[in-house]
Design a protein around this motif. Sequence first.
Motif, mmCIF file in Angstrom:
data_model
loop_
_atom_site.group_PDB
_atom_site.id
_atom_site.type_symbol
_atom_site.label_atom_id
_atom_site.label_comp_id
_atom_site.label_asym_id
_atom_site.label_seq_id
_atom_site.Cartn_x
_atom_site.Cartn_y
_atom_site.Cartn_z
ATOM 1 N N PHE A 1 0.864 -1.184 0.000
ATOM 2 C CA PHE A 1 0.000 0.000 0.000
ATOM 3 C C PHE A 1 0.887 1.215 0.000
ATOM 4 O O PHE A 1 1.521 1.520 1.004
ATOM 5 N N ASN A 2 0.967 1.893 -1.128
ATOM 6 C CA ASN A 2 1.906 2.997 -1.262
ATOM 7 C C ASN A 2 1.170 4.263 -1.686
ATOM 8 O O ASN A 2 1.056 4.545 -2.865
ATOM 9 N N PRO A 3 0.687 5.032 -0.729
ATOM 10 C CA PRO A 3 0.016 6.261 -1.127
ATOM 11 C C PRO A 3 0.987 7.398 -1.450
ATOM 12 O O PRO A 3 0.604 8.362 -2.087
ATOM 13 N N PHE A 4 2.249 7.259 -1.041
ATOM 14 C CA PHE A 4 3.220 8.336 -1.215
ATOM 15 C C PHE A 4 4.498 7.802 -1.852
ATOM 16 O O PHE A 4 4.981 6.726 -1.513
ATOM 17 N N PHE A 5 5.053 8.564 -2.748
ATOM 18 C CA PHE A 5 6.338 8.222 -3.366
ATOM 19 C C PHE A 5 7.462 8.324 -2.337
ATOM 20 O O PHE A 5 8.442 7.593 -2.402
ATOM 21 N N ALA A 6 7.298 9.226 -1.378
ATOM 22 C CA ALA A 6 8.337 9.433 -0.365
ATOM 23 C C ALA A 6 8.577 8.179 0.472
ATOM 24 O O ALA A 6 9.688 7.947 0.939
ATOM 25 N N LEU A 7 7.536 7.357 0.640
ATOM 26 C CA LEU A 7 7.685 6.116 1.404
ATOM 27 C C LEU A 7 8.695 5.195 0.719
ATOM 28 O O LEU A 7 9.541 4.592 1.380
ATOM 29 N N SER A 8 8.631 5.103 -0.585
ATOM 30 C CA SER A 8 9.582 4.278 -1.333
ATOM 31 C C SER A 8 10.986 4.857 -1.273
ATOM 32 O O SER A 8 11.960 4.119 -1.146
ATOM 33 N N VAL A 9 11.100 6.166 -1.350
ATOM 34 C CA VAL A 9 12.419 6.807 -1.299
ATOM 35 C C VAL A 9 13.060 6.592 0.074
ATOM 36 O O VAL A 9 14.257 6.287 0.169
ATOM 37 N N ILE A 10 12.273 6.724 1.121
ATOM 38 C CA ILE A 10 12.792 6.497 2.474
ATOM 39 C C ILE A 10 13.218 5.046 2.649
ATOM 40 O O ILE A 10 14.259 4.758 3.252
ATOM 41 N N ALA A 11 12.420 4.108 2.111
ATOM 42 C CA ALA A 11 12.767 2.689 2.214
ATOM 43 C C ALA A 11 14.072 2.391 1.495
ATOM 44 O O ALA A 11 14.924 1.662 2.024
ATOM 45 N N VAL A 12 14.259 2.942 0.315
ATOM 46 C CA VAL A 12 15.508 2.720 -0.424
ATOM 47 C C VAL A 12 16.686 3.331 0.335
ATOM 48 O O VAL A 12 17.755 2.718 0.436
ATOM 49 N N ALA A 13 16.508 4.511 0.889
ATOM 50 C CA ALA A 13 17.596 5.156 1.645
ATOM 51 C C ALA A 13 17.978 4.330 2.866
ATOM 52 O O ALA A 13 19.171 4.132 3.142
ATOM 53 N N LEU A 14 16.972 3.836 3.603
ATOM 54 C CA LEU A 14 17.269 3.006 4.774
ATOM 55 C C LEU A 14 17.960 1.708 4.376
ATOM 56 O O LEU A 14 18.877 1.246 5.067
ATOM 57 N N CYS A 15 17.544 1.124 3.284
ATOM 58 C CA CYS A 15 18.170 -0.121 2.842
ATOM 59 C C CYS A 15 19.602 0.105 2.368
ATOM 60 O O CYS A 15 20.454 -0.749 2.580
#
Length: 92
Positions: free
Chosen positions: A32-46
Motif C-alpha cells: 500500500f503505497n500512497p506516497f512516493f516518499a515512502l519508497s524513497v525512504i525505504a531505499v535510503a534506509l536499505c
Amino acid sequence: MSELPVGHAFVTPRAIMSALFGFLLGGASMAFNPFFALSVIAVALCLVALRGASSVEHYLVQGMLRIFAIIGIMGALGGVMVLLFPGLGVRP
C-alpha cells in the motif's frame, strides 16, 4: 598487512534498525503505497543497511543484513512501479 580494529567486527544498532525499518517500509510501499516518499525512504534506509553490512565480518550477520536490505529495495521499487503503472497486472 594491516589488521582490522576490534570494533570493526561488530554489527551496529544503526545497521540492524535501518535494515528492519527499510524491510518493513519496502513491504509497506509494495502493499500500500500512497506516497512516493515512502519508497524513497525505504531505499535510503536499505542503502544505509547495506553500508552497515559491509563493515561486519561475521558472514551470517552480514548475509542477513544484506538479504533484508535487498528485499526492502525490491519492495520499494515495486511500490514505485505500482505508482507509475496502477493497472499493471490487473485484468479487466
